[in-house]
Design a protein around this motif. Structure first.
Motif, PDB file in Angstrom:
ATOM      1  N   HIS A 207       0.867  -1.181   0.000  1.00 42.20           N
ATOM      2  CA  HIS A 207       0.000   0.000   0.000  1.00 42.20           C
ATOM      3  C   HIS A 207       0.897   1.221   0.000  1.00 42.20           C
ATOM      4  O   HIS A 207       1.329   1.708   1.057  1.00 42.20           O
ATOM      5  CB  HIS A 207      -0.899  -0.004   1.240  1.00 42.20           C
ATOM      6  N   GLY A 208       1.232   1.703  -1.210  1.00 45.22           N
ATOM      7  CA  GLY A 208       2.174   2.806  -1.310  1.00 45.22           C
ATOM      8  C   GLY A 208       3.501   2.416  -0.697  1.00 45.22           C
ATOM      9  O   GLY A 208       4.036   1.345  -0.981  1.00 45.22           O
ATOM     10  N   PRO A 209       4.070   3.245   0.175  1.00 43.93           N
ATOM     11  CA  PRO A 209       5.360   2.914   0.791  1.00 43.93           C
ATOM     12  C   PRO A 209       5.252   1.860   1.897  1.00 43.93           C
ATOM     13  O   PRO A 209       6.278   1.391   2.390  1.00 43.93           O
ATOM     14  CB  PRO A 209       5.818   4.257   1.374  1.00 43.93           C
ATOM     15  N   GLN A 210       4.041   1.488   2.263  1.00 42.39           N
ATOM     16  CA  GLN A 210       3.843   0.506   3.333  1.00 42.39           C
ATOM     17  C   GLN A 210       3.746  -0.901   2.737  1.00 42.39           C
ATOM     18  O   GLN A 210       2.823  -1.202   1.993  1.00 42.39           O
ATOM     19  CB  GLN A 210       2.569   0.826   4.122  1.00 42.39           C
ATOM     20  N   TRP A 211       4.733  -1.737   3.065  1.00 49.78           N
ATOM     21  CA  TRP A 211       4.741  -3.130   2.633  1.00 49.78           C
ATOM     22  C   TRP A 211       4.557  -4.001   3.873  1.00 49.78           C
ATOM     23  O   TRP A 211       5.346  -3.909   4.820  1.00 49.78           O
ATOM     24  CB  TRP A 211       6.051  -3.490   1.956  1.00 49.78           C
ATOM     25  N   ILE A 212       3.529  -4.834   3.867  1.00 51.45           N
ATOM     26  CA  ILE A 212       3.178  -5.622   5.047  1.00 51.45           C
ATOM     27  C   ILE A 212       3.406  -7.106   4.741  1.00 51.45           C
ATOM     28  O   ILE A 212       2.794  -7.659   3.820  1.00 51.45           O
ATOM     29  CB  ILE A 212       1.705  -5.393   5.433  1.00 51.45           C
ATOM     30  N   VAL A 213       4.283  -7.741   5.499  1.00 54.55           N
ATOM     31  CA  VAL A 213       4.539  -9.169   5.322  1.00 54.55           C
ATOM     32  C   VAL A 213       3.407  -9.964   5.953  1.00 54.55           C
ATOM     33  O   VAL A 213       3.109  -9.798   7.139  1.00 54.55           O
ATOM     34  CB  VAL A 213       5.882  -9.580   5.952  1.00 54.55           C
ATOM     35  N   ARG A 214       2.773 -10.831   5.158  1.00 51.34           N
ATOM     36  CA  ARG A 214       1.653 -11.632   5.646  1.00 51.34           C
ATOM     37  C   ARG A 214       1.965 -13.128   5.685  1.00 51.34           C
ATOM     38  O   ARG A 214       1.201 -13.904   6.245  1.00 51.34           O
ATOM     39  CB  ARG A 214       0.425 -11.387   4.760  1.00 51.34           C
ATOM     40  N   GLY A 215       3.075 -13.526   5.079  1.00 50.87           N
ATOM     41  CA  GLY A 215       3.405 -14.943   5.105  1.00 50.87           C
ATOM     42  C   GLY A 215       4.748 -15.201   4.458  1.00 50.87           C
ATOM     43  O   GLY A 215       5.217 -14.423   3.625  1.00 50.87           O
ATOM     44  N   TYR A 216       5.378 -16.323   4.867  1.00 47.70           N
ATOM     45  CA  TYR A 216       6.679 -16.686   4.312  1.00 47.70           C
ATOM     46  C   TYR A 216       6.802 -18.200   4.238  1.00 47.70           C
ATOM     47  O   TYR A 216       6.516 -18.909   5.202  1.00 47.70           O
ATOM     48  CB  TYR A 216       7.808 -16.119   5.179  1.00 47.70           C
ATOM     49  N   ASN A 217       7.185 -18.699   3.059  1.00 49.12           N
ATOM     50  CA  ASN A 217       7.562 -20.088   2.855  1.00 49.12           C
ATOM     51  C   ASN A 217       6.483 -21.100   3.239  1.00 49.12           C
ATOM     52  O   ASN A 217       6.740 -22.108   3.877  1.00 49.12           O
ATOM     53  CB  ASN A 217       8.857 -20.406   3.615  1.00 49.12           C
ATOM     54  N   ASP A 218       5.250 -20.834   2.828  1.00 51.96           N
ATOM     55  CA  ASP A 218       4.151 -21.775   3.036  1.00 51.96           C
ATOM     56  C   ASP A 218       4.326 -22.936   2.053  1.00 51.96           C
ATOM     57  O   ASP A 218       4.303 -22.742   0.834  1.00 51.96           O
ATOM     58  CB  ASP A 218       2.834 -21.050   2.785  1.00 51.96           C
ATOM     59  N   ILE A 219       4.516 -24.148   2.583  1.00 60.03           N
ATOM     60  CA  ILE A 219       4.703 -25.325   1.727  1.00 60.03           C
ATOM     61  C   ILE A 219       3.692 -26.429   2.065  1.00 60.03           C
ATOM     62  O   ILE A 219       3.931 -27.599   1.765  1.00 60.03           O
ATOM     63  CB  ILE A 219       6.137 -25.877   1.834  1.00 60.03           C
ATOM     64  N   ALA A 220       2.566 -26.052   2.649  1.00 58.75           N
ATOM     65  CA  ALA A 220       1.579 -27.054   3.051  1.00 58.75           C
ATOM     66  C   ALA A 220       1.119 -27.908   1.868  1.00 58.75           C
ATOM     67  O   ALA A 220       0.879 -29.112   2.014  1.00 58.75           O
ATOM     68  CB  ALA A 220       0.376 -26.376   3.701  1.00 58.75           C
ATOM     69  N   HIS A 221       1.001 -27.305   0.703  1.00 58.00           N
ATOM     70  CA  HIS A 221       0.533 -28.031  -0.484  1.00 58.00           C
ATOM     71  C   HIS A 221       1.565 -29.023  -0.997  1.00 58.00           C
ATOM     72  O   HIS A 221       1.247 -29.907  -1.781  1.00 58.00           O
ATOM     73  CB  HIS A 221       0.178 -27.042  -1.590  1.00 58.00           C
ATOM     74  N   LEU A 222       2.827 -28.856  -0.581  1.00 56.83           N
ATOM     75  CA  LEU A 222       3.898 -29.735  -1.042  1.00 56.83           C
ATOM     76  C   LEU A 222       4.142 -30.903  -0.104  1.00 56.83           C
ATOM     77  O   LEU A 222       4.866 -31.841  -0.470  1.00 56.83           O
ATOM     78  CB  LEU A 222       5.198 -28.939  -1.207  1.00 56.83           C
TER      79      LEU A 222
END
Length: 224
Positions: A207-222
């Motif tokens: 959102h403009g200059p605001q970057w919000i991390v919501r998840g990292y390295n989800d491998i549940a499907h693998l």
């Protein structure tokens, strides 16, 4: 003491993206073909361009199975074919034509392109050890400058976000790029998020200059 039914309640709420934000699902490409000293990878604009390994094709199908019933407004790939091959099953399910974002291609590793980087890391080459210790891709001979890499990744993310306000986008890209995006968002160490698995999902809301991390390295499907 009995509760006052007229007293207002303030419950915890689930995260909601700000109006105008772009929700980007960053998908690392599937496993690519192994590097062999006798057979360097094909090169596109100076960068190694291996195809997916059989395991990578399986990962691409598993990605499509997990995301095939979800809504995306657009799919993006890079100029390197492993991202396009990974995106293909999902693109077919969703009926979307992937767009190309050149800025989100992998870090250029100079003399270590074509599969040499993997060999240097496996052999614990002193320069490779220095690269990891100092968290600088530029340690590799002739490699792209780290600040230049960060700037082009930022430009690519900002361009996609600007084109997809209030939309959800799947971006098929590379491990180094995902690490850079999340490091920019979190203002972290350069390599804090380097190491996303092949076929994994990470998520950032821009959102403009605001970057919000919501998840990292989800491998549940693998792993199911």
């Amino acid at each position: 003491m009995p509760e006052d039914p007229a007293e207002p309640e303030y419950r915890q709420r689930r995260f909601t993206a700000p109006p105008g934000a772009a929700d980007l699902l960053l998908i690392r490409h599937g496993e690519s073909a192994p590097a062999r000293p006798s057979k360097p990878f094909p090169v596109v604009d100076g960068q190694g361009d291996p195809e997916l390994a059989p395991e990578g094709l399986v990962q691409a199908d598993l990605i499509a199975r997990r995301l095939g019933e979800e809504h995306f407004d657009a799919l993006y790939v890079t100029t390197l074919r492993r991202t396009a091959q990974t995106a293909a099953p999902l693109a077919e399910r969703l009926g979307l034509t992937p767009r190309v974002c050149p800025e989100l291609r992998e870090i250029f590793l100079g003399e270590w392109e074509g599969g040499v980087f993997r060999q240097k890391v496996a052999d614990r080459d002193p320069l490779a050890e220095k690269l990891w210790a100092e968290e600088r891709w530029g340690v590799a001979p002739g490699a792209e400058d780290d600040e230049v890499f960060a700037a082009r990744v930022r430009a690519g993310i900002e361009r996609i976000a600007a084109d997809h306000a209030d939309q959800r986008v799947a971006v098929f890209t590379h491990g180094g790029v995902i690490g850079q995006v999340l490091a920019l968002a979190a203002r972290s160490r350069p390599f804090a998020f380097v190491g996303a698995d092949n076929g994994s999902f990470s998520q950032v809301v821009v959102h403009g200059p605001q970057w919000i991390v919501r998840g990292y390295n989800d491998i549940a499907h693998l792993t199911t």
